[in-house]
Design an enzyme around this catalytic site. Structure first.
Site, mmCIF file in Angstrom:
data_model
loop_
_atom_site.group_PDB
_atom_site.id
_atom_site.type_symbol
_atom_site.label_atom_id
_atom_site.label_comp_id
_atom_site.label_asym_id
_atom_site.label_seq_id
_atom_site.Cartn_x
_atom_site.Cartn_y
_atom_site.Cartn_z
ATOM 1 N N GLY A 124 0.837 -1.191 0.000
ATOM 2 C CA GLY A 124 0.000 0.000 0.000
ATOM 3 C C GLY A 124 0.867 1.235 0.000
ATOM 4 O O GLY A 124 2.003 1.207 0.463
ATOM 5 N N ALA A 125 0.361 2.317 -0.554
ATOM 6 C CA ALA A 125 1.132 3.552 -0.623
ATOM 7 C C ALA A 125 0.199 4.726 -0.466
ATOM 8 O O ALA A 125 -0.973 4.662 -0.807
ATOM 9 C CB ALA A 125 1.886 3.648 -1.954
ATOM 10 N N GLY A 126 0.729 5.811 0.064
ATOM 11 C CA GLY A 126 -0.055 7.012 0.276
ATOM 12 C C GLY A 126 0.776 8.242 0.023
ATOM 13 O O GLY A 126 1.814 8.199 -0.649
ATOM 14 N N VAL A 179 3.985 0.853 2.473
ATOM 15 C CA VAL A 179 4.178 -0.363 3.246
ATOM 16 C C VAL A 179 4.503 -1.470 2.252
ATOM 17 O O VAL A 179 3.780 -1.671 1.280
ATOM 18 C CB VAL A 179 2.930 -0.720 4.072
ATOM 19 C CG1 VAL A 179 3.162 -1.999 4.855
ATOM 20 C CG2 VAL A 179 2.566 0.421 5.005
ATOM 21 N N LYS A 232 7.335 -0.535 6.985
ATOM 22 C CA LYS A 232 6.906 0.848 6.736
ATOM 23 C C LYS A 232 8.121 1.692 6.404
ATOM 24 O O LYS A 232 9.163 1.572 7.038
ATOM 25 C CB LYS A 232 6.229 1.434 7.980
ATOM 26 C CG LYS A 232 4.911 0.817 8.356
ATOM 27 C CD LYS A 232 4.332 1.561 9.564
ATOM 28 C CE LYS A 232 2.978 1.021 9.947
ATOM 29 N NZ LYS A 232 2.389 1.791 11.063
ATOM 30 N N ASP A 235 -8.683 6.721 16.355
ATOM 31 C CA ASP A 235 -9.249 6.395 15.036
ATOM 32 C C ASP A 235 -9.636 4.921 15.023
ATOM 33 O O ASP A 235 -9.176 4.149 14.188
ATOM 34 C CB ASP A 235 -8.244 6.717 13.929
ATOM 35 C CG ASP A 235 -8.911 6.735 12.547
ATOM 36 O OD1 ASP A 235 -10.146 6.617 12.486
ATOM 37 O OD2 ASP A 235 -8.200 6.856 11.543
#
Length: 978
Positions: free
Chosen positions: A587-589, A594, A614, A776
């Site tokens: 996953g990437a943002g 990650v 990470k 959260d």
């Protein structure tokens, strides 16, 4: 299935019960060694008071005055009985604990060297044994080794010492206490006992409490007691002038006769209020005590200040802002907040709280005030009456600052005097002959007082900037012009000299000068506007920050968090980066990614383990690198637990920071539930469904053209930074094949949903025990690994927060509003109780099989009002009634009435046990039915109704492509720009 009556009674006792204060550590006695640190904490509903051998060997905790006693170096002198009493409620009583400090060199602790009693009283010789093992060999002797008089009746108490019953004048003497230690005699120093003859006096009286407030309908008790050495006395309790007929209770304690009249009221009313008097009398005289009993209609919280709310001080002065609060019941949360407008260079606010009965005093200390500390200071407090606040406005006084310039205007010479200061300065012009540095009105040729200067700027809490103009036509030879300014803080002046005409100046050609100035000013203005725009965009851009917060200490609602940058990093977590073999990006943002990796030699030298790593983008800023390091320190500080994503190692040297965590093969819980939803069509578990509900789950995959990256554990297949976005069908297919191959194909049972819920609650209970606030809690932040073990995590690196509809812009932050408690949305208050609210939303997600909460409701002012007014979502289709009851208790508007995570664990485990027993492993139905179009929040089930749908695009939002591909939010503090 219903909770049985014993279980309901237990919860009522846990959540709402009141009783005597509780001392921690528990137990009537505590034995310690010399030199140990001992802490006694009294837990109560109100203010408490300690009694015992306290000073000077103990210290009171300044953060919780009165409730915690600590001694860093225990000695034999600390031996004694400590009593904790609640001041505000005499019905609550008191609690004691006896402390022994075993010291072979000191067998006795004498609390007094001299004891005086009246003949006939009980005489206590306070020599306390320091080791409970020695109490069987104690004895009492008179000074000089003489035996105690034969007619003297006495006994020994390890908590009190030697006690002589009905002391006589002949018992007056010096006594020593003896015991045997390892075969040797250990003797105390002498205690002088003086027994006086009885002198008659009026009874001693006590009226408790000294002040009392109750809400109409509550219980109350007023106790009037009197003591005297003689039995012949009377005691009465009056309300106003009316004598109350109350039974009299008599007792004989400590050689005194005691008589008590106790007024107990099960449900007070307004006629019970008034001035109560306790009157005791005998033949010698009368004594009286009074108290005020107030009955109110409802809870109240009143904030007042003896100071003006508009404060003005000079820069560098110190100020104390004081607020008095009259409140019943007790204040549960409070906090001081700076509301701006200057948010740069703000110091941490320093304040204290002083408590009395039904009254609080809050003091905020502003020491040597700086210019950036002007503005509004906001005290917010809460009890059962709700929230109340008081705002001070602090304006700083500045002495004048002056600047004089010359400029030609329309061919005439004009002097400009620019002045800044507060309060607004006055301006006086003077013209003096010659070149001089000083000029007063006596020397001045002319004096002009400018009573209406032009105000250039007058911003709140800032200096006033004014400009005064002096048109003089033509500058005169050898003249000095003074601009003198004055306000209440000080004065200032500046002069302008005119030289001879030949030297004075070569005036520029005005026809050329003016356009050049205008052009330069225009270019500069555009550059400034561009700079401000870029700065605004930079400020608006979210930053990668640590979400989890560790509480160091708290008082009321004032939390002090541990600065994660100051936490130590243990090098034992260091792992050679060369031993990591990276695979696909999970996953990437916006901030990083990650990556799946294989770790060689992690834990054991020959171990090979699949992990998740990470890392930040190569373009990460220094503060984002610091945030990732802080996250690493927090994870190492928390320790390991089965139901959190645990830290396995880290690489902090020789390259970018890498954080190595457990790999969770099934991804996040939200998508897991949505994948399973197609097989869970539930007529037996979901009564009342209609045919329309079939679409609620059939469209979830949307032909598998969108893949969620929010967990950080879905497959992308390339080692690049991937934003959260739609991917090709082939890529999506491979994702589902890869992950679903590992997933059991059997449909979920109700027991599985209970199992997930219980495991998340256990993880949250662990975080709460570590004083950690998550902020959260949501199904998207829970991962599943082998054995369907649920783990709570923090996956901020793999989120594109700008495109996630679950996160709403509030101020300069993006917040998961639909998961947030009302106090977090409205007042920026984040506590373990606000995590409990969010957990209730997560339960709703689980038992609706992944639907978005509050379906069909847009996040706007109407939504905020609904939450504030107590609106609750309807019971999910797959939730038993008892589970829905847990959700409702999590959504209580009063935070202190919400259950703890430990209580939630107990209830869920009990429900799971009953499910195993009663349903005999019955699967959720897998064919034929539909989930119901209102499964996630149609009719609200009795007490409230679903609001009218505001946007069709929001209804059952899990069926929309944009929602399936929604990313998770960057971990931030989730605080508004307060």
């Amino acid at each position: 299935m219903e909770l049985g009556p014993p279980l309901v009674l237990l919860l009522a006792t846990v959540w709402h019960g009141q009783g005597a204060p509780v001392i921690e550590p528990s137990g009537p006695e505590l034995v310690v060694e010399p030199g140990e640190t001992v802490t006694l904490r009294c837990v109560s509903n109100g203010s408490v008071e300690w009694d015992g051998p306290i000073s000077p060997y103990w210290t009171l905790d300044p953060e919780s005055p009165g409730s915690t006693l600590t001694t860093r170096n225990a000695t034999f002198k600390n031996t004694g009985t400590y009593r904790c009493t609640e001041l505000e409620d005499p019905m609550a009583g008191s609690t004691t604990i006896h402390l022994y400090v075993k010291d072979p060199a000191h067998s006795w602790n004498l609390l007094a060297q001299e004891v005086t009693v009246v003949e006939g009283q009980e005489a206590v010789l306070p020599c306390l044994i320091t080791d409970p093992a020695l109490k069987d060999s104690v004895s009492l002797m008179r000074e000089g080794g003489r035996q105690v008089l034969r007619k003297t009746v006495y006994f020994f108490s390890a908590w009190r010492g030697f006690i002589i019953r009905k002391a006589k004048v002949l018992d007056s003497n010096t006594y020593v206490c003896k015991t045997m230690v390892n075969g040797r005699e250990s003797t105390s120093t002498g205690i002088w006992l003086k027994v006086n003859r009885v002198h008659p006096e009026p009874p001693q009286i006590k009226l408790e409490p000294s002040k009392l407030v109750r809400i109409r309908g509550e219980a109350a008790q007023i106790v009037c007691s009197a003591t005297n050495a003689e039995v012949g006395f009377n005691v009465i309790l009056k309300r106003g002038d009316t004598k109350l007929e109350i039974p009299l209770n008599s007792d004989f304690q400590d050689n005194y006769y005691k008589k008590v009249r106790a007024l107990s009221l099960n449900a007070v009313d307004f006629q019970d209020a008034g001035i109560y008097s306790c009157v005791a009398s005998n033949d010698v005289g009368t004594r009286t005590a009074t108290m005020n009993f107030q009955v109110v209609e409802s809870a109240y919280l009143n904030l007042t200040s003896e100071q003006s709310l508009l404060q003005e001080v000079s820069v560098g002065d110190s100020l104390i802002l004081t607020v008095h609060a009259d409140a019943y019941p007790s204040i549960q949360h409070y906090n001081w907040t700076y509301l701006g407008p200057f948010f740069e260079d703000q110091r941490k606010l320093e304040f204290i709280t002083q408590r009395a009965i039904y009254r609080y005093t809050f003091k905020l200390f502003l020491n040597r005030v700086k210019a950036s500390e002007a503005g509004q200071y906001f005290l917010m407090a809460q009890n059962k009456a709700g929230w109340n606040n008081l705002t001070f406005e602090l304006t700083l006084r500045y002495p004048p600052e002056v600047s004089v310039t010359w400029m030609p205007v329309n061919g005439s010479d004009v002097l400009f005097c620019d002045v800044s200061g507060y309060p607004q300065p006055s301006v006086t012009w003077m013209e003096c002959r010659g070149h001089t540095d000083r000029c007063d009105e006596a020397q001045a040729l002319q004096v002009w007082n400018d009573t209406h200067p032009e105000v250039l700027s007058q911003k709140p809490f800032d200096k006033v900037i004014i400009q005064s103009q002096l048109p003089i036509g033509t500058l005169k030879h050898n003249m000095t012009y003074f601009c003198k300014t004055h306000n209440s803080v000080g004065n200032s002046s500046q002069y302008f000299r005119a030289v001879s005409l030949g030297q004075s100046k070569q005036l520029p050609d005005e026809s050329l000068f003016t356009p050049v100035v205008v052009a330069c000013m225009s270019v500069m203005s555009l550059l400034v506007l561009l700079l401000l725009l870029l700065l605004y965009k930079y400020k608006q851009k979210p930053k990668y920050q640590v979400r989890w917060k560790i509480i160091e200490r708290y008082e009321g609602n004032s939390y002090t968090f541990i600065d994660p940058t100051q936490l130590p990093y243990n090098e034992k977590w260091e792992f050679p980066r060369n031993n990591l073999q990276f695979g696909k990006t999970l996953g990437a943002g916006a901030f990083g990614k990650v990556v799946e990796a294989t770790a060689f030699g992690l834990g054991k030298e020959d171990a090979v383990l699949k992990v998740a790593v990470k890392m930040l983008k190569s373009t990460a800023h220094a503060d984002e690198k610091e945030a990732l390091m802080s996250e690493l320190k927090i994870m190492s500080h928390l320790g390991q637990h089965e139901n959190i994503v645990n830290l396995l190692g880290a690489c902090t040297h020789g390259g970018p920071v890498l954080v190595i965590t457990e790999y969770c093969c099934y991804g996040d819980l939200l998508n897991f539930l949505r994948r399973k939803a197609e097989a869970m069509l539930g007529p037996s578990l979901s009564p009342g469904q209609d045919s329309e509900g079939d679409s609620s789950y059939k469209n979830i995959h949307l032909e598998k053209k969108y893949v969620r990256r929010d967990s950080g554990f879905s497959s992308q297949g390339v080692d690049t930074y991937v934003e959260m976005r739609p991917v090709s069908t082939s890529s999506s297919d491979s994702f589902f094949k890869q992950d679903l191959d590992k997933e059991p194909s059997r449909p979920l049972e109700l027991w599985d949903l209970l199992h997930f819920s219980s495991q998340v609650a256990q993880g949250m209970a662990f975080l709460a025990s570590k004083n950690c606030i998550h902020r959260d809690v949501a199904a998207r932040n829970v991962l599943l690994t082998s054995g369907h073990v649920a783990k709570i995590g923090d996956f901020g690196l793999a989120r594109d927060i700008m495109n996630d509809s679950n996160y709403v812009v509030k101020g300069n932050a993006r917040l998961p509003v639909k998961w947030m408690a009302p106090e977090s949305i409205l007042y920026c208050v984040y506590t373990v109780q606000s995590d409990v609210w969010s957990y209730g939303i997560l339960l709703w997600e689980i038992f609706s099989l992944g639907l978005n909460p509050y379906p069909g409701i847009l996040v706007n002012n109407k939504f905020y009002k609904l939450v504030k007014d107590g609106y609750q979502m309807a019971q999910p289709v797959f939730a038993p009634k008892n589970i829905y009851s847990i959700m409702q208790s999590c959504w209580d508007l009063e935070p202190t009435r919400r259950p703890t995570f430990q209580q939630i664990c107990f209830l869920l485990q009990e429900q799971a046990r009953l499910e195993r027993r009663d349903q005999d492993y019955a699967n959720l139905p897998s064919s034929g039915g539909s989930s119901g179009s209102d499964s996630g929040g149609g009719s609200s089930g009795g007490s409230s109704s679903e609001p009218e749908e505001e946007s069709s695009s929001e209804h059952l939002a899990c069926c929309e492509p944009g929602d399936i591909a929604q990313p998770l939010l960057q971990p931030n503090n989730y605080q508004f720009a307060c």
